[in-house]
Scaffold this active site. Sequence first.
Site, PDB file in Angstrom:
ATOM      1  N   LYS A  88       0.829  -1.218   0.000  1.00  0.00           N
ATOM      2  CA  LYS A  88       0.000   0.000   0.000  1.00  0.00           C
ATOM      3  C   LYS A  88       0.865   1.271   0.000  1.00  0.00           C
ATOM      4  CE  LYS A  88      -4.090  -2.103   0.436  1.00  0.00           C
ATOM      5  NZ  LYS A  88      -5.176  -2.012  -0.528  1.00  0.00           N
ATOM      6  N   GLU A 110      -9.764   5.887   3.245  1.00  0.00           N
ATOM      7  CA  GLU A 110     -10.535   4.793   3.836  1.00  0.00           C
ATOM      8  C   GLU A 110      -9.555   3.663   4.098  1.00  0.00           C
ATOM      9  OE1 GLU A 110     -10.122   5.117   0.575  1.00  0.00           O
ATOM     10  OE2 GLU A 110      -9.341   3.092   0.238  1.00  0.00           O
ATOM     11  N   SER A 377       1.869  -9.624  -0.549  1.00  0.00           N
ATOM     12  CA  SER A 377       1.506  -8.199  -0.525  1.00  0.00           C
ATOM     13  C   SER A 377       1.765  -7.520   0.814  1.00  0.00           C
ATOM     14  CB  SER A 377       0.032  -8.049  -0.904  1.00  0.00           C
ATOM     15  OG  SER A 377      -0.770  -8.873  -0.076  1.00  0.00           O
TER      16      SER A 377
HETATM   17  C1  LIG Z   1      -1.503  -6.804   2.827  1.00  0.00           C
HETATM   18  C2  LIG Z   1      -2.675  -6.553   1.933  1.00  0.00           C
HETATM   19  N1  LIG Z   1      -2.771  -7.248   0.784  1.00  0.00           N
HETATM   20  C3  LIG Z   1      -3.807  -7.073  -0.061  1.00  0.00           C
HETATM   21  C4  LIG Z   1      -4.821  -6.178   0.231  1.00  0.00           C
HETATM   22  C5  LIG Z   1      -5.966  -6.059  -0.734  1.00  0.00           C
HETATM   23  O1  LIG Z   1      -5.944  -4.873  -1.464  1.00  0.00           O
HETATM   24  P1  LIG Z   1      -5.609  -4.857  -3.007  1.00  0.00           P
HETATM   25  O2  LIG Z   1      -6.479  -5.884  -3.650  1.00  0.00           O
HETATM   26  O3  LIG Z   1      -5.923  -3.476  -3.426  1.00  0.00           O
HETATM   27  O4  LIG Z   1      -4.157  -5.174  -3.168  1.00  0.00           O
HETATM   28  C6  LIG Z   1      -4.769  -5.416   1.412  1.00  0.00           C
HETATM   29  C7  LIG Z   1      -5.812  -4.439   1.731  1.00  0.00           C
HETATM   30  O5  LIG Z   1      -5.907  -3.906   2.784  1.00  0.00           O
HETATM   31  C8  LIG Z   1      -3.658  -5.614   2.283  1.00  0.00           C
HETATM   32  O6  LIG Z   1      -3.548  -4.936   3.436  1.00  0.00           O
END
Ligand SMILES: Cc1ncc(COP(=O)(O)O)c(C=O)c1O
Length: 402
Positions: A88, A110, A377
């Site tokens: 993020k 948000e 992620s």
């Molecule tokens: C660690 C992590 N991975 C994935 C996501 C999912 O978001 P996005 O699909 O936009 O990557 C989030 C959302 O809060 C997150 O904190």
Amino acid sequence: MHKPDERGYFGEFGGRWVPEVLVKPLADVEAAMSEAFADPSFWDEFHGLLSEYVGRPSPITTAKRFAQPRSATIVFKREDLNHTGAHKVNNTIGQALLAKRMGKTHLIAETGAGQHGVAVATIGAKLGLPVDVYMGAVDVERQALNVYVMRLLGATVHEVTGGTQTLKDATNEAFRVWASQCDDTFYVIGSVVGAHPYPFMVREFQRIIGDEVRVQCQGKFGRLPSDIIACVGGGSNAMGIFTAFIDDRNVNLWGVEAAGKGLNTPENAAALAAGSIGVLHGSRSYLLQTNEGQVRPTHSVSAGLDYPGVGPEHAFLKDSGRAKYVAVTDAEAIAAFKACASMEGIIPALESAHALAYAEKLAKERGEEALIVVNLSGRGDKDVTQIEKAEAEAMFTEAVPA
Ligand SMILES: Cc1ncc(COP(=O)(O)O)c(C=O)c1O
């Protein structure tokens, strides 16, 4: 570069479905974005912060034990090692720099899992911009650690008690607030969702993930991956890693949604697998809705995936067949979370654990030649109490005779 058309559509998805009061603020963001994207000094500042402050490039790690009983090579892209612990931060730095360039003095956001809120609070502190974060009351409870961190960073966290008290309701509230104070406030959206130009802009800030993977795989393995897997909430980490490979038809792209308690139950958050086309938060895409077109409540053990919609570019990639979308249940994600922790010494975010669970399945189907990259992620410190609670509940359920 793949771009939406001038009205902000990827095929039939996207656009700007907003009340009149937001038309000008969005047009202002679009104009500022186009001007900034054409200015090399903007990208120099962005990439400077990504390397000095975030610690990019994030490495790739070959997951030898997680993959061991299977034949394919599994590689993790380590967004969990970024400052603030998730992908993020890439996007929030880009948007905060744009806000500064536009002369805005205040940021709002948000958040679901809290990682986006933490990232905005962090960059707000660094750039001296006050931050207000909107978060559903359910998420405030299940992601209490991140709420505390946001407050430590100086942000004000507003608990949203309407609706299902999760990300959808937090987003509604942030849009409402932005409409009333857009003169001095920039709305930092956390995923590739919302009205044009947000889905495109957020993707361009997140594409660094896939750009790095391309170079890293070629350097380490002398070839591109055969498969790329990422979890999909709104879809920003997935678009971030997919974008560099869209034209490489030999690279299979897999998005993993939250099947929650099962796709055959109403308790899931799989907009692409179980949804239909509609409009949510300013753009046309797939979403979970009732026959009457009302947004229906969602469920996922992972707050960051617990969202009824999905970014419009994913809807386009699904319908065009370029990317494939699958779904993984809460139980499968929790099992993968534990396997990753105990076999690789990495505690992944519950969101990322969905991608890991699918990687385990895919690795079994693929031969030795496969090179599967999983986007890790984020890291899972924020999820440890949630896992503990799920385990305690499971023990309780098992202990009660049927
Ligand atoms: C660690 C992590 N991975 C994935 C996501 C999912 O978001 P996005 O699909 O936009 O990557 C989030 C959302 O809060 C997150 O904190």
